[in-house]
Design a protein around this motif. Structure first.
Motif, PDB file in Angstrom:
ATOM      1  N   LYS A 167       0.829  -1.197   0.000  1.00  0.00           N
ATOM      2  CA  LYS A 167       0.000   0.000   0.000  1.00  0.00           C
ATOM      3  C   LYS A 167       0.865   1.250   0.000  1.00  0.00           C
ATOM      4  O   LYS A 167       0.453   2.303  -0.476  1.00  0.00           O
ATOM      5  N   LEU A 168       2.045   1.121   0.549  1.00  0.00           N
ATOM      6  CA  LEU A 168       2.909   2.287   0.704  1.00  0.00           C
ATOM      7  C   LEU A 168       4.356   1.877   0.424  1.00  0.00           C
ATOM      8  O   LEU A 168       4.742   0.736   0.675  1.00  0.00           O
ATOM      9  N   VAL A 169       5.130   2.840  -0.102  1.00  0.00           N
ATOM     10  CA  VAL A 169       6.554   2.597  -0.343  1.00  0.00           C
ATOM     11  C   VAL A 169       7.356   3.641   0.422  1.00  0.00           C
ATOM     12  O   VAL A 169       6.986   4.816   0.442  1.00  0.00           O
ATOM     13  N   ILE A 170       8.427   3.197   1.057  1.00  0.00           N
ATOM     14  CA  ILE A 170       9.352   4.135   1.703  1.00  0.00           C
ATOM     15  C   ILE A 170      10.654   4.094   0.913  1.00  0.00           C
ATOM     16  O   ILE A 170      11.217   3.015   0.688  1.00  0.00           O
ATOM     17  N   THR A 171      11.111   5.263   0.470  1.00  0.00           N
ATOM     18  CA  THR A 171      12.331   5.295  -0.332  1.00  0.00           C
ATOM     19  C   THR A 171      13.094   6.579  -0.042  1.00  0.00           C
ATOM     20  O   THR A 171      12.757   7.320   0.881  1.00  0.00           O
ATOM     21  N   SER A 172      14.152   6.832  -0.819  1.00  0.00           N
ATOM     22  CA  SER A 172      14.902   8.083  -0.674  1.00  0.00           C
ATOM     23  C   SER A 172      15.099   8.666  -2.060  1.00  0.00           C
ATOM     24  O   SER A 172      14.914   7.970  -3.064  1.00  0.00           O
ATOM     25  N   ASP A 173      15.480   9.933  -2.115  1.00  0.00           N
ATOM     26  CA  ASP A 173      15.729  10.546  -3.421  1.00  0.00           C
ATOM     27  C   ASP A 173      16.820   9.782  -4.164  1.00  0.00           C
ATOM     28  O   ASP A 173      16.665   9.396  -5.312  1.00  0.00           O
ATOM     29  N   GLY A 174      17.935   9.569  -3.485  1.00  0.00           N
ATOM     30  CA  GLY A 174      19.040   8.846  -4.109  1.00  0.00           C
ATOM     31  C   GLY A 174      19.862   8.139  -3.052  1.00  0.00           C
ATOM     32  O   GLY A 174      19.528   8.149  -1.869  1.00  0.00           O
ATOM     33  N   ALA A 175      20.957   7.505  -3.505  1.00  0.00           N
ATOM     34  CA  ALA A 175      21.832   6.786  -2.584  1.00  0.00           C
ATOM     35  C   ALA A 175      23.286   7.064  -2.964  1.00  0.00           C
ATOM     36  O   ALA A 175      23.597   7.294  -4.131  1.00  0.00           O
ATOM     37  N   TYR A 176      24.161   7.040  -1.970  1.00  0.00           N
ATOM     38  CA  TYR A 176      25.600   7.109  -2.228  1.00  0.00           C
ATOM     39  C   TYR A 176      26.179   5.715  -2.082  1.00  0.00           C
ATOM     40  O   TYR A 176      25.939   5.023  -1.091  1.00  0.00           O
ATOM     41  N   GLY A 178      30.042   4.255  -2.735  1.00  0.00           N
ATOM     42  CA  GLY A 178      31.368   4.560  -3.239  1.00  0.00           C
ATOM     43  C   GLY A 178      31.343   5.928  -3.895  1.00  0.00           C
ATOM     44  O   GLY A 178      30.729   6.858  -3.376  1.00  0.00           O
ATOM     45  N   ASN A 179      31.946   6.061  -5.068  1.00  0.00           N
ATOM     46  CA  ASN A 179      31.960   7.370  -5.717  1.00  0.00           C
ATOM     47  C   ASN A 179      30.731   7.605  -6.591  1.00  0.00           C
ATOM     48  O   ASN A 179      30.672   8.558  -7.340  1.00  0.00           O
ATOM     49  N   LYS A 180      29.763   6.715  -6.482  1.00  0.00           N
ATOM     50  CA  LYS A 180      28.562   6.841  -7.324  1.00  0.00           C
ATOM     51  C   LYS A 180      27.365   7.399  -6.558  1.00  0.00           C
ATOM     52  O   LYS A 180      27.216   7.176  -5.357  1.00  0.00           O
ATOM     53  N   GLU A 181      26.529   8.125  -7.292  1.00  0.00           N
ATOM     54  CA  GLU A 181      25.266   8.581  -6.758  1.00  0.00           C
ATOM     55  C   GLU A 181      24.186   7.851  -7.536  1.00  0.00           C
ATOM     56  O   GLU A 181      24.145   7.930  -8.763  1.00  0.00           O
ATOM     57  N   ILE A 182      23.344   7.141  -6.842  1.00  0.00           N
ATOM     58  CA  ILE A 182      22.387   6.261  -7.517  1.00  0.00           C
ATOM     59  C   ILE A 182      20.956   6.743  -7.275  1.00  0.00           C
ATOM     60  O   ILE A 182      20.590   7.024  -6.132  1.00  0.00           O
ATOM     61  N   PRO A 183      20.163   6.867  -8.331  1.00  0.00           N
ATOM     62  CA  PRO A 183      18.772   7.274  -8.127  1.00  0.00           C
ATOM     63  C   PRO A 183      17.966   6.169  -7.447  1.00  0.00           C
ATOM     64  O   PRO A 183      18.171   4.989  -7.742  1.00  0.00           O
ATOM     65  N   MET A 184      17.099   6.546  -6.539  1.00  0.00           N
ATOM     66  CA  MET A 184      16.214   5.570  -5.886  1.00  0.00           C
ATOM     67  C   MET A 184      14.762   5.927  -6.214  1.00  0.00           C
ATOM     68  O   MET A 184      14.011   5.102  -6.702  1.00  0.00           O
ATOM     69  N   LYS A 185      14.390   7.170  -5.935  1.00  0.00           N
ATOM     70  CA  LYS A 185      12.998   7.587  -6.165  1.00  0.00           C
ATOM     71  C   LYS A 185      12.625   7.411  -7.636  1.00  0.00           C
ATOM     72  O   LYS A 185      11.530   6.949  -7.961  1.00  0.00           O
ATOM     73  N   GLU A 186      13.548   7.761  -8.519  1.00  0.00           N
ATOM     74  CA  GLU A 186      13.256   7.637  -9.950  1.00  0.00           C
ATOM     75  C   GLU A 186      12.976   6.181 -10.319  1.00  0.00           C
ATOM     76  O   GLU A 186      12.075   5.880 -11.102  1.00  0.00           O
ATOM     77  N   THR A 187      13.748   5.271  -9.729  1.00  0.00           N
ATOM     78  CA  THR A 187      13.535   3.846  -9.984  1.00  0.00           C
ATOM     79  C   THR A 187      12.181   3.415  -9.439  1.00  0.00           C
ATOM     80  O   THR A 187      11.452   2.655 -10.080  1.00  0.00           O
ATOM     81  N   VAL A 202       6.688   7.608   0.695  1.00  0.00           N
ATOM     82  CA  VAL A 202       7.350   8.483   1.658  1.00  0.00           C
ATOM     83  C   VAL A 202       8.823   8.571   1.258  1.00  0.00           C
ATOM     84  O   VAL A 202       9.503   7.542   1.141  1.00  0.00           O
ATOM     85  N   VAL A 203       9.297   9.793   1.026  1.00  0.00           N
ATOM     86  CA  VAL A 203      10.630   9.975   0.445  1.00  0.00           C
ATOM     87  C   VAL A 203      11.583  10.678   1.412  1.00  0.00           C
ATOM     88  O   VAL A 203      11.329  11.809   1.845  1.00  0.00           O
ATOM     89  N   LEU A 204      12.671  10.012   1.723  1.00  0.00           N
ATOM     90  CA  LEU A 204      13.725  10.594   2.557  1.00  0.00           C
ATOM     91  C   LEU A 204      14.674  11.403   1.671  1.00  0.00           C
ATOM     92  O   LEU A 204      14.961  11.011   0.545  1.00  0.00           O
ATOM     93  N   THR A 205      15.183  12.509   2.203  1.00  0.00           N
ATOM     94  CA  THR A 205      16.201  13.261   1.480  1.00  0.00           C
ATOM     95  C   THR A 205      17.567  12.734   1.869  1.00  0.00           C
ATOM     96  O   THR A 205      17.926  12.755   3.040  1.00  0.00           O
ATOM     97  N   ARG A 206      18.308  12.232   0.912  1.00  0.00           N
ATOM     98  CA  ARG A 206      19.657  11.780   1.203  1.00  0.00           C
ATOM     99  C   ARG A 206      20.646  12.500   0.294  1.00  0.00           C
ATOM    100  O   ARG A 206      21.592  13.095   0.749  1.00  0.00           O
ATOM    101  N   THR A 207      20.436  12.444  -1.008  1.00  0.00           N
ATOM    102  CA  THR A 207      21.421  13.008  -1.945  1.00  0.00           C
ATOM    103  C   THR A 207      21.007  14.381  -2.473  1.00  0.00           C
ATOM    104  O   THR A 207      21.802  15.053  -3.119  1.00  0.00           O
ATOM    105  N   ARG A 208      19.748  14.751  -2.257  1.00  0.00           N
ATOM    106  CA  ARG A 208      19.212  16.018  -2.761  1.00  0.00           C
ATOM    107  C   ARG A 208      19.214  16.110  -4.278  1.00  0.00           C
ATOM    108  O   ARG A 208      19.214  17.184  -4.860  1.00  0.00           O
TER     109      ARG A 208
END
Ligand code: WT7
Length: 636
Positions: A167-176, A178-187, A202-208
């Motif tokens: 019913k609900l998803v908890i995620t973040s904008d992105g993830a760090y 190593g040297n990569k920034e990975i999209p999460m919300k977009e996925t 529900v979206v957490l701010t991690r990478t902005r």
């Protein structure tokens, strides 16, 4: 019966008791937890349906056991030490009081957004404190969490969400990472195109990183948290109410949702945590797994917290900013127990000792290994260079389906032997069987590993499809739980797990079904058919070898390009972890007259053992084997 075993004699005594009177044994162990209402019957079971229930009628909430009950004695002790991806970013230490407070707040956010007991919540997040908090918040209100590992694709997320009707998803904008920034919300957004059951994200701010936020569906976690108090009484749960679903690969079809329930899971993960690692109050435990896998669920979150331990949660990777990252964390947080996977050990071995020797590892007292068979060389390197020959190594064998460790030494108590998981824990009754399901008795034997009696953490069902659970685990050998692993029992009665005997691969400790990879490859345009097998890989343990029949072979003069496209397809369909290491184009596959692919032959070829392919006389077209042999990708 004490909760913690202290000597080998005590182990033997506990083991004997647990086999002679399993109900009496586990009833005594379960006394060590906080129950709202006592259970009426300790165990009810049969392996035919299967139907296994522990602590029947007992009422509890696992978060009261992981949080509330520690507040009297250890409110100010660190519960979680969060180490960020970047060592220059400030970490976070959450005491039991703080964690309790934050879990209650997050639980109130879930409630505010319409989640009620029994609802399924999908969690797709990086390794940040909010991930552990989200997991516990679900448990607090009786919502069933389904954590999806951050490396999975949108399609994999969608499949899992739809299977459980989240019913609900908890995620973040992105993830760090190593040297990569990975999209999460977009996925997640890509996944949700096919997920009508999801009402809120529900979206957490991690990478902005910029993300789209859909009105009426998506909300920011930070803003939601401002709207709630820290007052959230725990929901009363039945011992057999579902706690979570975790998807894992099998030999056929799509991943199945393994279901664990509140009471048995709590008792089993806490008991095994305390005893396997011989945890003592105040010690710092660092499990390097991701909470997206069962190891993280059981030995970062629930087991340690139920025991009042301090658990390190690491966001990053072992090789960034350099290959000393683990040793840096051990040194910085004075880690006492390090629990990691053979694949990580093998990869770090390759960098030499410079980074090992430039850090102080003297805080270490116990080393653990999990996820795949550990080879002798890695075992000794771990023992010599990380443990400095003074830390016992516990090689813990278990599975997503078992909730916690079944076969392992008890640190400092069981005499270890390189590459051996050694002896079953109390309550665990392993048997080895031959192909016909006949038990192989005595020592110095090998066979397929089964369990003949339930333990509190055993899988209860596969979500939404109980028949699949019966079929996968309880039908191969009548009256037994079949693990899918091969095993030998040596002259001392010690167990050594030799690896999967079914079509499941273990790549860098990640479990992947050959059928899943084949299905993904077959989705690529121009692919007619494929067959996937594992082969020994120096670092990953197993690599993925794909044999692919392409349409119109001659047109594919640019094979390299097509290979890359196939990898992109697999990445898109499952996730990068399932990408084949080798792709060989073939014009046919070795099949029996009934159309079954003879994987035994393909495995041998992938292993480079072309000299000894065994009986090929039942093949429809033995000629195809010659061609495959000649084109085999060995040593490349
Ligand atoms: C499979 C389960 C255990 C949690 C993480 C993996 C293999 C696991 C060991 C070990 C040899 C091991 C088995 C098992 N495995 N631990 N110590 N020695 N093999 O959980 O993803 O459910 O995979 O991992 O083959 O069946 P999983």
């Amino acid at each position: 019966m004490n909760f913690q075993i202290r000597t080998f004699d005590e182990y033997q005594e506990a083991y004997r008791y647990s086999v002679e009177d399993p109900e009496g044994f586990w009833a005594e162990i379960a006394q060590n937890f906080q129950w709202r209402k006592p259970w009426k019957k300790t165990l009810q079971w049969n392996f035919e349906e299967p139907n296994v229930q522990w602590f029947v009628g007992g009422k509890l909430n696992i978060t009261e056991n992981c949080l509330d009950r520690h507040l009297a004695e250890r409110a100010d002790q660190p519960a979680i030490i969060w180490e960020p991806n970047d060592p220059n970013e400030a970490g976070v230490t959450l005491t039991y009081r703080m964690l309790h407070d934050q879990v209650c707040r997050m639980a109130n956010v879930l409630k505010r957004n319409g989640v009620v007991k029994g609802d399924r919540v999908c969690i797709y997040m990086p390794m940040v404190p909010e991930l552990a908090i989200a997991v516990l918040a679900c448990a607090r209100i009786g919502a069933i969490h389904s954590v999806v590992f951050g490396g999975f694709s949108a399609q994999s997320i969608a499949d899992r969400i739809n299977d459980a009707q989240c019913k609900l998803v908890i995620t973040s904008d992105g993830a760090y990472r190593g040297n990569k920034e990975i999209p999460m919300k977009e996925t997640v957004d890509d996944a949700l195109v096919q997920c009508p059951s999801v009402q809120r994200v529900v979206v957490l701010t991690r990478t902005r990183t910029p993300v789209s936020m859909i009105k009426g569906r998506d909300v920011w976690m930070e803003q939601e948290l401002k709207q709630v108090t820290a007052d959230c009484p725990a929901e009363e749960m039945d011992a057999e109410d579902m706690l979570f679903i975790l998807y894992t690969s099998g030999s056929t079809g799509k991943p199945k949702g393994v279901v664990h329930t509140c009471g048995g899971y709590m008792v089993y993960t806490a008991y095994t945590f305390q005893n396997v690692f011989q945890y003592n109050p105040g010690q710092v435990h660092f499990c390097t797994a991701d909470i997206g896998w069962i190891t993280g669920h059981s030995y970062i979150v629930y087991g340690p917290l139920a025991c009042g331990a301090t658990s390190v949660l690491f966001e990053g990777v072992p090789t960034w900013p350099d290959n000393g990252r683990f040793w840096d964390i051990v040194d910085k947080h004075q880690v006492n127990i390090l629990y990691t996977a053979p694949t990580a050990i093998r990869s770090l071995m390759g960098f030499g000792l410079e980074k090992v020797e430039s850090h102080d590892l003297s805080s270490l007292q116990v080393l653990g290994s999990v996820g795949e068979p550990i080879n002798e060389e890695a075992w000794h390197w771990y023992d010599d260079h990380i443990g400095k020959n003074r830390c016992p190594i516990v090689d813990t064998w278990w599975q997503t389906e078992t909730a916690g460790t079944l076969i392992s030494p008890l640190a400092g108590i069981t005499k270890t032997k390189p590459t051996y998981a050694t002896l079953p824990l109390p309550g665990v009754q392993p048997v080895l069987v031959d192909e016909n399901g006949q038990e192989i008795v005595g020592n110095g034997v090998s066979g397929n590993l089964c369990m003949k009696f339930p333990w509190p953490g055993i899988i209860r069902t596969t979500y939404g499809d109980h028949e699949r659970c019966r079929q996968a685990y309880f039908s191969t050998y009548k009256g037994l739980y079949f693990t899918g692993d091969g095993c030998l029992r040596d002259e001392d009665g010690y167990y050594r797990i030799t690896g999967r005997v079914d079509d499941v691969l273990n790549v860098s400790g990640h479990r992947i079904g050959t059928a899943e990879v084949e299905n993904a490859i077959n989705m690529h345009t121009g692919v007619v058919e494929s067959a996937v097998v594992g082969y020994p890989h120096d670092i990953k343990g197993q690599g993925i070898y794909a044999y692919v029949i392409a349409e119109n072979q001659a047109a594919h003069n640019d094979n390299e390009l097509m290979k890359r496209d196939i990898l992109a397809t697999v990445s898109r369909v499952i996730g990068p972890i399932a990408k084949p290491d080798k792709i060989q184009f073939v014009t046919g596959l070795p099949k029996t007259r009934s159309g079954k692919i003879m994987r035994r032959i393909l495995r041998k070829i992938a292993e480079g053992e072309t000299g000894n392919l065994g009986d090929t006389s039942t093949l429809l077209d033995p000629g195809v084997v010659e061609e495959i042999k000649n084109g085999a990708l060995i040593g490349v």
